[in-house]
Design a protein around this motif. Structure first.
Motif, PDB file in Angstrom:
ATOM      1  N   GLY A 394     134.262  -9.708 -26.598  1.00 28.95           N
ATOM      2  CA  GLY A 394     133.985  -9.826 -28.028  1.00 28.95           C
ATOM      3  C   GLY A 394     132.633 -10.401 -28.353  1.00 28.95           C
ATOM      4  O   GLY A 394     132.304 -11.527 -27.960  1.00 28.95           O
ATOM      5  N   ASN A 395     131.802  -9.631 -29.055  1.00 31.61           N
ATOM      6  CA  ASN A 395     130.468 -10.050 -29.516  1.00 31.61           C
ATOM      7  C   ASN A 395     129.503 -10.384 -28.376  1.00 31.61           C
ATOM      8  O   ASN A 395     128.476 -11.022 -28.600  1.00 31.61           O
ATOM      9  N   ARG A 396     129.800  -9.961 -27.150  1.00 36.78           N
ATOM     10  CA  ARG A 396     128.971 -10.355 -26.003  1.00 36.78           C
ATOM     11  C   ARG A 396     128.024  -9.263 -25.526  1.00 36.78           C
ATOM     12  O   ARG A 396     127.297  -9.462 -24.550  1.00 36.78           O
ATOM     13  N   GLY A 397     128.060  -8.110 -26.153  1.00 38.63           N
ATOM     14  CA  GLY A 397     127.157  -7.038 -25.753  1.00 38.63           C
ATOM     15  C   GLY A 397     127.786  -6.107 -24.728  1.00 38.63           C
ATOM     16  O   GLY A 397     128.714  -6.473 -24.003  1.00 38.63           O
ATOM     17  N   SER A 398     127.250  -4.891 -24.642  1.00 43.00           N
ATOM     18  CA  SER A 398     127.874  -3.842 -23.835  1.00 43.00           C
ATOM     19  C   SER A 398     127.795  -4.098 -22.335  1.00 43.00           C
ATOM     20  O   SER A 398     128.560  -3.502 -21.565  1.00 43.00           O
ATOM     21  N   ASP A 399     126.884  -4.982 -21.890  1.00 48.11           N
ATOM     22  CA  ASP A 399     126.750  -5.220 -20.450  1.00 48.11           C
ATOM     23  C   ASP A 399     128.020  -5.788 -19.824  1.00 48.11           C
ATOM     24  O   ASP A 399     128.265  -5.602 -18.627  1.00 48.11           O
ATOM     25  N   VAL A 400     128.822  -6.478 -20.614  1.00 47.55           N
ATOM     26  CA  VAL A 400     130.028  -7.112 -20.053  1.00 47.55           C
ATOM     27  C   VAL A 400     131.213  -6.154 -20.000  1.00 47.55           C
ATOM     28  O   VAL A 400     132.235  -6.473 -19.396  1.00 47.55           O
ATOM     29  N   VAL A 401     131.082  -4.984 -20.624  1.00 44.73           N
ATOM     30  CA  VAL A 401     132.235  -4.089 -20.760  1.00 44.73           C
ATOM     31  C   VAL A 401     132.742  -3.546 -19.417  1.00 44.73           C
ATOM     32  O   VAL A 401     133.950  -3.581 -19.157  1.00 44.73           O
ATOM     33  N   PRO A 402     131.889  -3.014 -18.545  1.00 49.97           N
ATOM     34  CA  PRO A 402     132.424  -2.449 -17.285  1.00 49.97           C
ATOM     35  C   PRO A 402     133.269  -3.436 -16.486  1.00 49.97           C
ATOM     36  O   PRO A 402     134.360  -3.093 -16.002  1.00 49.97           O
ATOM     37  N   GLY A 403     132.793  -4.662 -16.325  1.00 48.72           N
ATOM     38  CA  GLY A 403     133.566  -5.652 -15.584  1.00 48.72           C
ATOM     39  C   GLY A 403     134.863  -6.001 -16.284  1.00 48.72           C
ATOM     40  O   GLY A 403     135.902  -6.208 -15.626  1.00 48.72           O
ATOM     41  N   ALA A 404     134.834  -6.078 -17.610  1.00 53.70           N
ATOM     42  CA  ALA A 404     136.043  -6.399 -18.368  1.00 53.70           C
ATOM     43  C   ALA A 404     137.077  -5.279 -18.268  1.00 53.70           C
ATOM     44  O   ALA A 404     138.286  -5.540 -18.233  1.00 53.70           O
ATOM     45  N   VAL A 405     136.598  -4.027 -18.209  1.00 49.61           N
ATOM     46  CA  VAL A 405     137.528  -2.901 -18.033  1.00 49.61           C
ATOM     47  C   VAL A 405     138.226  -3.003 -16.688  1.00 49.61           C
ATOM     48  O   VAL A 405     139.452  -2.823 -16.584  1.00 49.61           O
ATOM     49  N   GLU A 406     137.474  -3.314 -15.629  1.00 50.06           N
ATOM     50  CA  GLU A 406     138.085  -3.463 -14.308  1.00 50.06           C
ATOM     51  C   GLU A 406     139.133  -4.569 -14.310  1.00 50.06           C
ATOM     52  O   GLU A 406     140.224  -4.415 -13.732  1.00 50.06           O
ATOM     53  N   SER A 407     138.815  -5.681 -14.950  1.00 48.34           N
ATOM     54  CA  SER A 407     139.776  -6.793 -15.022  1.00 48.34           C
ATOM     55  C   SER A 407     141.033  -6.382 -15.795  1.00 48.34           C
ATOM     56  O   SER A 407     142.154  -6.727 -15.402  1.00 48.34           O
ATOM     57  N   ALA A 408     140.844  -5.657 -16.896  1.00 51.60           N
ATOM     58  CA  ALA A 408     141.990  -5.223 -17.696  1.00 51.60           C
ATOM     59  C   ALA A 408     142.891  -4.274 -16.917  1.00 51.60           C
ATOM     60  O   ALA A 408     144.122  -4.376 -16.970  1.00 51.60           O
ATOM     61  N   ALA A 410     143.216  -4.125 -13.661  1.00 50.35           N
ATOM     62  CA  ALA A 410     143.903  -4.897 -12.624  1.00 50.35           C
ATOM     63  C   ALA A 410     145.066  -5.680 -13.210  1.00 50.35           C
ATOM     64  O   ALA A 410     146.165  -5.744 -12.624  1.00 50.35           O
ATOM     65  N   GLU A 411     144.841  -6.261 -14.377  1.00 49.86           N
ATOM     66  CA  GLU A 411     145.897  -7.033 -15.043  1.00 49.86           C
ATOM     67  C   GLU A 411     147.058  -6.127 -15.436  1.00 49.86           C
ATOM     68  O   GLU A 411     148.232  -6.475 -15.252  1.00 49.86           O
ATOM     69  N   LEU A 412     146.731  -4.952 -15.958  1.00 51.98           N
ATOM     70  CA  LEU A 412     147.776  -4.014 -16.355  1.00 51.98           C
ATOM     71  C   LEU A 412     148.514  -3.479 -15.138  1.00 51.98           C
ATOM     72  O   LEU A 412     149.741  -3.286 -15.160  1.00 51.98           O
ATOM     73  N   GLY A 413     147.784  -3.248 -14.049  1.00 48.32           N
ATOM     74  CA  GLY A 413     148.424  -2.786 -12.825  1.00 48.32           C
ATOM     75  C   GLY A 413     149.446  -3.777 -12.305  1.00 48.32           C
ATOM     76  O   GLY A 413     150.502  -3.388 -11.772  1.00 48.32           O
ATOM     77  N   ALA A 414     149.153  -5.061 -12.428  1.00 51.03           N
ATOM     78  CA  ALA A 414     150.112  -6.099 -11.996  1.00 51.03           C
ATOM     79  C   ALA A 414     151.388  -6.040 -12.823  1.00 51.03           C
ATOM     80  O   ALA A 414     152.497  -6.201 -12.290  1.00 51.03           O
ATOM     81  N   VAL A 415     151.247  -5.779 -14.122  1.00 55.08           N
ATOM     82  CA  VAL A 415     152.431  -5.641 -14.989  1.00 55.08           C
ATOM     83  C   VAL A 415     153.222  -4.407 -14.581  1.00 55.08           C
ATOM     84  O   VAL A 415     154.462  -4.433 -14.555  1.00 55.08           O
ATOM     85  N   GLU A 416     152.527  -3.311 -14.282  1.00 57.68           N
ATOM     86  CA  GLU A 416     153.197  -2.067 -13.882  1.00 57.68           C
ATOM     87  C   GLU A 416     154.053  -2.281 -12.639  1.00 57.68           C
ATOM     88  O   GLU A 416     155.160  -1.745 -12.518  1.00 57.68           O
ATOM     89  N   LYS A 417     153.537  -3.070 -11.705  1.00 54.70           N
ATOM     90  CA  LYS A 417     154.309  -3.315 -10.474  1.00 54.70           C
ATOM     91  C   LYS A 417     155.593  -4.083 -10.772  1.00 54.70           C
ATOM     92  O   LYS A 417     156.650  -3.788 -10.203  1.00 54.70           O
TER      93      LYS A 417
END
Length: 420
Positions: A394-408, A410-417
């Motif tokens: 949020g409000n941090r600029g597009s450079d942080v998006v790729p890493g945040a997508v990977e984290s999201a 991974a987090e969702l994958g843990a829920v799926e398991k």
């Protein structure tokens, strides 16, 4: 716990009786028809106006506001159990078929939008009747703010991003976001995913064990969404206020405090919009734009359906029949914030546009994905993942998006398991 999509209008509700004459039983009393709802405040009052409009009934009607606990209405065998449940998550119907009575044939045969059948018909038997439709791709805004930057409502996703940039440069916060209600975040993602890849959305909605974290198109939708949420100056109050802001507060931020230009908000927000708008002429609405030229505009649909917990009674079935009569809905439609399945007349100009879009060709129309994902899409699944995603970008600029997508992912994958 974030409030339900139907509890957003505040006011702690109390149990209320309505419509009460009838033939007494051997004890001098006739058993009430108990209706469980998730509504409160304005919506609950509007439902009572519908009941009052039915006239004198042969049985009392008791309305039980359950809010977020609406799912507890299933499985009860006590004398106090509900006879009718106004279920705000139609995707739960197939999961609870063993708790439900089938809908009488005369009601099951009535016309309804085809999408309802995917949720309400199981093995050829109908277990629910549509009562209220929700258009979840509506964006309410103040036209005066767009006029200040000389722009119109966006026709494409890229136009929306450009509009946000222009507003920010003019010192106007573009977007009020109710991140305190996780379903608002899922609504945003669902619109982006449906607009960018309808086939992926459809596959996730209909697969027995969906794994969105493994879908490249789902990751792409997260990246697209990240381009909007990460842009500096986009969110009114920044991430901090967004995280604690619930749905009605986000609307007030736009139309009451006038600290933002627009808010993603369904048709049922209309009474709040009109209550807080300082200038009734400064109310506008557009629907979520297509992601790319030539693509269909996404339309995400929710709604409330009437279901009959087992065992049902003749009085309960009679009340469902009465509530399924299109004329019964007129009092709520007149008060605003209500769309009926297949009906396109009798609304305000804004809601008329939404109703027409629900039946128009050329749109990509699907039910709320988080609903159909069941527990994977709820407060401990996609809601939490998107909340964490917003915090990271949020409000941090597009450079942080790729890493945040990977984290999201991974987090969702843990829920799926866990759910798998």
């Amino acid at each position: 716990m974030p409030s339900s999509r139907r509890a957003f209008l505040g006011a702690a509700a109390t149990l209320v009786a309505a419509g009460c004459s009838g033939t007494p039983d051997v004890l001098g009393l006739r058993r009430s028809v108990r209706v469980a709802v998730s509504w409160s405040g304005t919506e609950l009052r509007a439902f009572h106006s519908v009941l009052e409009g039915l006239g004198e009934l042969d049985y009392p009607v008791e309305v039980i506001p359950l809010g977020d606990d609406i799912s507890t209405a299933f499985g009860s065998r006590s004398a106090r159990r509900p006879d009718i449940v106004m279920l705000p998550q139609p995707g739960l119907v197939p999961e609870h078929v063993h708790d439900l009575e089938s809908i009488p044939d005369d009601l099951a045969a009535r016309g309804r939008a085809r999408l309802w059948d995917e949720l309400l018909v199981v093995d050829g038997t109908t277990y629910g009747v549509p009562f209220k439709t929700a258009h979840k791709s509506a964006v309410w805004y103040r036209p005066s703010m767009l006029q200040k930057v000389g722009l119109e409502p966006p026709r494409l996703w890229s136009d929306w991003l450009e509009l946000n940039r222009s507003l920010s440069l003019a010192g106007i916060r573009p977007l009020s976001l109710a991140a305190g209600d996780g379903w608002v975040l899922t609504d945003f993602l669902e619109n982006v995913l449906l607009g960018a890849s309808p086939s992926t959305y459809r596959a996730l909605a209909t697969t027995a064990k969906p794994k969105p974290s493994e879908q490249p198109q789902f990751a792409a939708a997260l990246r697209l969404l990240g381009t909007m949420w990460s842009a500096p100056g986009t969110l009114a109050g920044g991430v901090e206020r967004s995280l604690v802001q619930q749905f009605p507060d986000a609307i007030v931020e736009v139309f009451g405090h006038r600290r933002a230009a627009m808010v993603l908000a369904s048709d049922f927000a209309e009474p709040v919009v009109r209550s807080f708008a300082a200038d009734p002429a400064d109310i506008g609405m557009f629907t979520f734009p297509p992601i790319s030229p030539g693509a269909a505009a996404p339309v995400v649909v929710g709604g409330d359906v009437m279901v009959l917990p087992r065992p049902s009674t003749d009085d309960a079935k009679d009340l469902v029949r009465r509530l399924a009569d299109p004329a019964a809905l007129d009092p709520w439609i007149a008060s605003g914030g209500f769309l009926a399945d297949g009906r396109t007349t009798g609304y305000s100009p804004e809601l008329t546009r939404l109703a027409e879009q629900l039946v128009a060709p050329g749109t990509s129309l699907q039910f709320d994905l988080s609903d159909r994902l069941k527990r994977l899409g709820d407060i401990n699944g996609l809601w939490r993942v998107l909340t964490d995603f917003l915090v990271r970008i949020g409000n941090r600029g597009s450079d942080v998006v790729p890493g945040a997508v990977e984290s999201a992912l991974a987090e969702l994958g843990a829920v799926e398991k866990v759910e798998g």
